[in-house]
Write an enzyme that holds these catalytic residues in place. Structure first.
Site, short mmCIF file in Angstrom:
data_model
loop_
_atom_site.label_atom_id
_atom_site.label_comp_id
_atom_site.label_asym_id
_atom_site.label_seq_id
_atom_site.Cartn_x
_atom_site.Cartn_y
_atom_site.Cartn_z
N SER A 86 -0.52 2.96 9.55
CA SER A 86 -1.82 3.91 9.73
C SER A 86 -2.51 3.71 10.98
O SER A 86 -1.82 4.23 11.92
CB SER A 86 -2.66 3.00 8.45
N ASP A 117 -0.76 10.15 -0.70
CA ASP A 117 -1.70 9.44 0.31
C ASP A 117 -3.13 10.16 0.22
O ASP A 117 -3.17 11.39 0.92
CB ASP A 117 -1.21 9.37 1.72
N HIS A 168 -1.57 5.76 -0.09
CA HIS A 168 -1.52 5.14 1.27
C HIS A 168 -1.30 3.77 1.18
O HIS A 168 -2.10 2.79 1.20
CB HIS A 168 -3.23 5.35 1.72
#
Length: 229
Positions: free
Chosen positions: A120, A176, A208
């Site tokens: 991320s 996600d 995610h």
């Protein structure tokens, strides 16, 4: 801004011939990433020839939390590809991470046997660090990650003279909602325009988060980029 703390993992008594730098996501920690690896793989990660570094981001005021302090690699206006990057915070973290990489070089690890990556926000930070500061490392990986549309990484690559650039492995879940898969795909497309050779592996029905499939694919890729000598 606080200093970095680093969790280091070694798998054997062999002398390390390569290094992996793994950067966590927003409000995470190096210990947290390591815990997820153990959860999915049942151990610390099987690389008998590599040293793996899990640094924890400095504490800074984070705008998406209303300005509250958090362990993040950089600040941002909001989670969107259309907003400008908060470059001052990005630059500050890059300088801190640069010191970690320089220490590995001092320990005898050549740049081409160092891999920089993350999850991320950590993946975004890894792409900044790789393609702006260390374009001779062995490779870069980015899991469920992104670059903003006007990222300075793209601008830096416009004047790049390194050939070839480090290969990029991106991994994303197709469910996600925080960082949509399309955002990751557009990031890869833009980097490929500037000569980055990259791939994206899609995990089906994964939101995610880190998943076992991602780690299995990443392990295979790392062993290919930085093989045992």
């Amino acid at each position: 801004m606080s200093a970095l703390r680093v969790t280091t993992v070694r798998q054997s008594n062999e002398e390390a011939t390569g290094t992996v730098l793994f950067l966590h996501g927003s409000e995470g920690s190096g210990e947290g990433i390591l815990a997820r690896i153990k959860e999915h793989l049942g151990d610390d990660w099987q690389f008998r020839h590599l040293r793996i570094l899990f640094p924890t981001a400095p504490v800074m005021n984070y705008t998406p939390l209303g300005g509250a302090a958090a362990n993040v690699w950089f600040d941002r206006h909001r989670l969107s590809p259309t907003v400008p990057e908060c470059l001052e915070s990005i630059e500050a973290s890059m300088e801190m991470l640069k010191q970690l990489i320089e220490k590995e070089i001092e320990l005898g690890i050549p740049l081409h046997r160092i891999i920089i990556g993350g999850y991320s926000m950590g993946g975004a930070m890894a792409m900044h660090l790789t393609y702006r500061m260390f374009p001779r490392v062995g490779g870069c990986f980015a899991m469920s990650s992104f670059l903003n549309d006007s990222s300075i990484v793209y601008k830096s690559l416009e004047t790049n003279t390194e050939d070839p650039l480090p290969p990029l492995s991106m991994m994303h879940g197709d469910s996600d909602e925080l960082v949509p898969m399309e955002w990751g795909a557009e990031t890869l497309k833009q980097l490929q325009r500037f000569g980055v050779k990259g791939t994206m592996t899609i995990a089906r029905n994964v939101p995610h988060e880190l998943c076992k499939e991602h780690f299995i694919n990443l392990t295979r890729w790392i062993n290919n980029i930085v093989p045992h000598l």
